[in-house]
Design a protein around this motif. Structure first.
Motif, short mmCIF file in Angstrom:
data_model
loop_
_atom_site.label_atom_id
_atom_site.label_comp_id
_atom_site.label_asym_id
_atom_site.label_seq_id
_atom_site.Cartn_x
_atom_site.Cartn_y
_atom_site.Cartn_z
N UNK A 396 7.94 -11.31 -0.55
CA UNK A 396 8.06 -9.94 -0.06
C UNK A 396 6.89 -9.70 0.88
N UNK A 397 7.09 -9.90 2.16
CA UNK A 397 6.02 -9.85 3.16
C UNK A 397 5.63 -8.40 3.41
N UNK A 398 4.54 -7.98 2.79
CA UNK A 398 4.06 -6.62 2.99
C UNK A 398 3.12 -6.56 4.18
N UNK A 399 3.17 -5.43 4.89
CA UNK A 399 2.36 -5.25 6.09
C UNK A 399 1.53 -3.99 5.94
N UNK A 400 0.21 -4.14 6.11
CA UNK A 400 -0.71 -3.03 5.87
C UNK A 400 -0.55 -1.93 6.93
N UNK A 401 -0.08 -2.27 8.12
CA UNK A 401 0.01 -1.25 9.17
C UNK A 401 1.14 -0.25 8.89
N UNK A 402 2.03 -0.58 7.94
CA UNK A 402 3.10 0.35 7.59
C UNK A 402 2.70 1.33 6.49
N UNK A 403 1.45 1.28 6.05
CA UNK A 403 0.98 2.14 4.98
C UNK A 403 1.00 3.60 5.42
N UNK A 442 -6.62 15.61 -5.52
CA UNK A 442 -7.02 17.02 -5.71
C UNK A 442 -6.19 17.71 -6.79
N UNK A 443 -6.64 18.89 -7.18
CA UNK A 443 -5.95 19.67 -8.20
C UNK A 443 -4.62 20.18 -7.66
N UNK A 444 -3.60 20.21 -8.55
CA UNK A 444 -2.27 20.70 -8.23
C UNK A 444 -1.71 20.02 -6.98
N UNK A 445 -1.88 18.73 -6.92
CA UNK A 445 -1.49 17.97 -5.73
C UNK A 445 -0.80 16.68 -6.15
N UNK A 446 0.15 16.28 -5.34
CA UNK A 446 0.79 14.97 -5.51
C UNK A 446 0.52 14.13 -4.27
N UNK A 447 0.07 12.90 -4.51
CA UNK A 447 -0.24 11.96 -3.43
C UNK A 447 0.76 10.81 -3.51
N UNK A 448 1.44 10.55 -2.41
CA UNK A 448 2.46 9.50 -2.36
C UNK A 448 2.05 8.48 -1.32
N UNK A 449 2.03 7.20 -1.74
CA UNK A 449 1.64 6.09 -0.88
C UNK A 449 2.85 5.17 -0.71
N UNK A 450 3.22 4.92 0.53
CA UNK A 450 4.42 4.14 0.85
C UNK A 450 4.03 2.95 1.71
N UNK A 451 4.58 1.79 1.38
CA UNK A 451 4.34 0.56 2.15
C UNK A 451 5.66 -0.16 2.33
N UNK A 452 5.93 -0.64 3.52
CA UNK A 452 7.15 -1.40 3.80
C UNK A 452 6.87 -2.89 3.67
N UNK A 453 7.91 -3.62 3.31
CA UNK A 453 7.80 -5.08 3.26
C UNK A 453 9.13 -5.70 3.67
N UNK A 454 9.04 -6.95 4.05
CA UNK A 454 10.18 -7.71 4.56
C UNK A 454 10.53 -8.80 3.55
N UNK A 455 11.80 -8.89 3.22
CA UNK A 455 12.26 -9.90 2.29
C UNK A 455 12.45 -11.23 3.01
#
Length: 541
Positions: A396-403, A442-455
């Motif tokens: 699963x080739x992950x790429x940091x620039x898609x973060x 932070x308080x009352x906050x949701x942080x979502x981190x998304x990364x794409x990868x190539x199969x």
């Protein structure tokens, strides 16, 4: 001479007992009206176990420390180790915070941390995994360079040793069964003959909603040698067995089965047990199922009567029953006759919506491109610092620039949110990709981190036996810090990655077809070449 020999032996044995200390404790804590957490904890304290000048595991004074664990520590120079076998999912919203801040349990499958010297070829690390594989009947010998990593952010060692680092590996596909539990019980000095270990029923333990087996080797004290180098002077070996039991299923008997309505039906009942404001009480109200305490007999809950305490244990009490209000506690001794009576677990339905939660999922389901997302939700009025570690297999080739980083569904520059990034890129058939992040929650906050990868396509022999099921991705490990103090450690669920799977029956069909054609062709040609044609003559007479 005989007198002095006997005196020396007595001093030797007594000195050995001074260097060892053993204790065991069973904690029973109700989580909800239907779930009870049982924690079996066995602790061994020993001195001078890391002293390389003497072979302490051949010393007759050591009677409690398991021989194979002592050899494992000395031969591989292990300063700290954490081994986890876990099955199930800990429901934070229903059960509350995971015990011991999540430090005594791991993610789904198998997890191994070890603090040991850094070597070029990791010889001690692979020797450690092979020895643990034989001791605990697990597939630890499959750990290689592809799934081995040296973390930088999530965990800190108890002591600081020069040229030492944490080694980490996870096997999410490992199935935990009785073959893994039996080696844990064999490490105990009293085995299952006495003490709280006699209450462990292997079949009932694995018939639970969540269970975890762990072995921790912790340095409890650090000293200084004459040459100025630091050395670990005392070590603590902790064996922990945890399980979340379904009380209704555990106490159910064929002759007295009582089935309560589901929890969603509780909305139709008020505090007085009346349905929809009408008078007249239903005998199976949610008031009885959720708010009323019930008595649980030790024999019914654990499936066997308690046996006497282990004579080597130095604890004053063996069993701790925690009340639902977290204030009432009752201590018991296995040798005490009170355990033969009913022990009341006061159970109440409790929700825990104010705890930090983590969600881990795959996105963009397809045969070529896909993605992985990690979302942390902080419903508390307090700021935290979070560190997250995740890994993806090398195919699963992950790429940091898609973060991408989203705070409350708002896309922000990652430089404004992330404090530190540690990334080891993938290398085909050599090692997986590992990503470590540190950011503010932070308080009352949701942080979502998304990364794409190539199969990436893989070879035919690299598919698992059940290729259509998919490949297991280890859970993400999140550490929540309040300033510099560890608040909790979370493990997400493991993921299942599907790759384009070839038709494995085609090679068989091709072999069969080719063999048939070759057999027919070769047989016909060979018959024509070796057959002798003799003309048929007729006798005129």
């Amino acid at each position: 001479m005989k007198f002095f020999a006997a005196l020396l032996l007595c001093v030797r044995v007594c000195w050995g007992f001074v260097r060892e200390n053993y204790g065991e404790l069973l904690t029973v804590k109700p989580l909800t009206s239907k779930h009870v957490l049982s924690t079996f904890e066995f602790t061994i304290d020993v001195n001078d176990l890391h002293d390389s000048s003497t072979d302490d595991f051949f010393d007759p004074g050591y009677t409690i420390v398991p021989l194979q664990i002592a050899r494992l520590i000395k031969e591989n120079q292990v300063a700290e180790m954490h081994l986890r076998f876990t099955r199930g999912r800990w429901d934070v919203e229903l059960w509350g915070e995971i015990p011991k801040q999540g430090l005594s349990s791991g993610g789904t499958g198998l997890e191994l941390w070890s603090y040991m010297p850094v070597e070029r070829d990791n010889l001690h690390w692979y020797q450690l995994t092979n020895q643990l594989s034989g001791i605990f009947c697990a597939s630890l010998d499959t750990i290689d360079s592809t799934n081995t990593y040296q973390p930088r952010l999530p965990l800190q060692a108890k002591v600081s040793q020069p040229n030492h680092a944490f080694y980490f590996a996870a096997l999410p596909q490992e199935s935990v069964c009785t073959e893994n539990l039996t080696p844990f019980l064999k490490l105990l000095p009293c085995k299952t003959k006495s003490g709280i270990a006699s209450l462990i029923n292997q079949h009932l333990l694995f018939d639970t909603n969540w269970h975890s087996l762990s072995l921790d080797i912790l340095p409890s004290n650090e000293g200084e040698r004459t040459d100025g180098a630091n050395v670990i002077t005392s070590t603590q070996i902790v064996i922990t067995i945890q399980a979340v039991h379904d009380v209704e299923r555990r106490l159910r008997r064929p002759d007295k089965s009582v089935f309560y309505p589901p929890e969603e039906e509780c909305e139709h009942y008020d505090d007085n047990g009346d349905r929809d404001g009408e008078h007249g009480k239903d005998p199976l109200t949610c008031l009885k199922a959720i708010r009323s305490p019930f008595a649980v007999h030790f024999y019914d809950f654990f499936g066997m009567p308690p046996k006497p305490s282990c004579p080597l244990s130095t604890n004053e009490h063996d069993v701790l029953v925690v009340g639902a209000d977290k204030q009432s506690e009752a201590w018991y001794r296995l040798s005490d006759g009170r355990l033969q009576d009913d022990v009341v677990f006061t159970t109440l339905q409790q929700r825990h919506p104010d705890l930090v939660r983590a969600d881990y999922a795959l996105t963009n389901y397809g045969n070529h491109w896909s993605g992985i997302s990690l979302m942390l939700t902080n419903p508390q009025p307090k700021n935290y610092t979070a560190t997250a570690m995740s890994q993806l297999p090398w195919f699963a080739h992950s790429y940091l620039h898609t973060l991408q980083v989203r705070v409350n569904d708002t896309l922000l520059p990652k430089e404004d949110v992330l404090c530190q990034i540690a990334y080891r890129p993938f290398k085909d058939r050599v090692h997986n990709s590992f990503l470590e992040l540190q950011f503010l929650l932070p308080a009352f906050t949701s942080v979502k981190i998304i990364t794409d990868f190539e199969k990436s396509p893989i070879k035919l022999h690299e598919y698992p036996p059940d290729a259509n099921r998919g490949f297991d991705i280890p859970p993400a490990i999140i550490s929540i810090y309040d300033n510099t103090t560890l608040h909790s450690t979370l493990r997400t669920t493991s993921l299942l990655l599907s790759l384009p799977t070839p038709d494995f029956s085609m090679p068989y069909n091709v072999i069969i077809l080719t063999s048939t054609v070759m057999a027919l062709t070769f047989g016909s040609i060979f018959n024509l070449l070796v057959r002798r044609f003799v003309p048929l003559t007729h006798d005129k007479t």
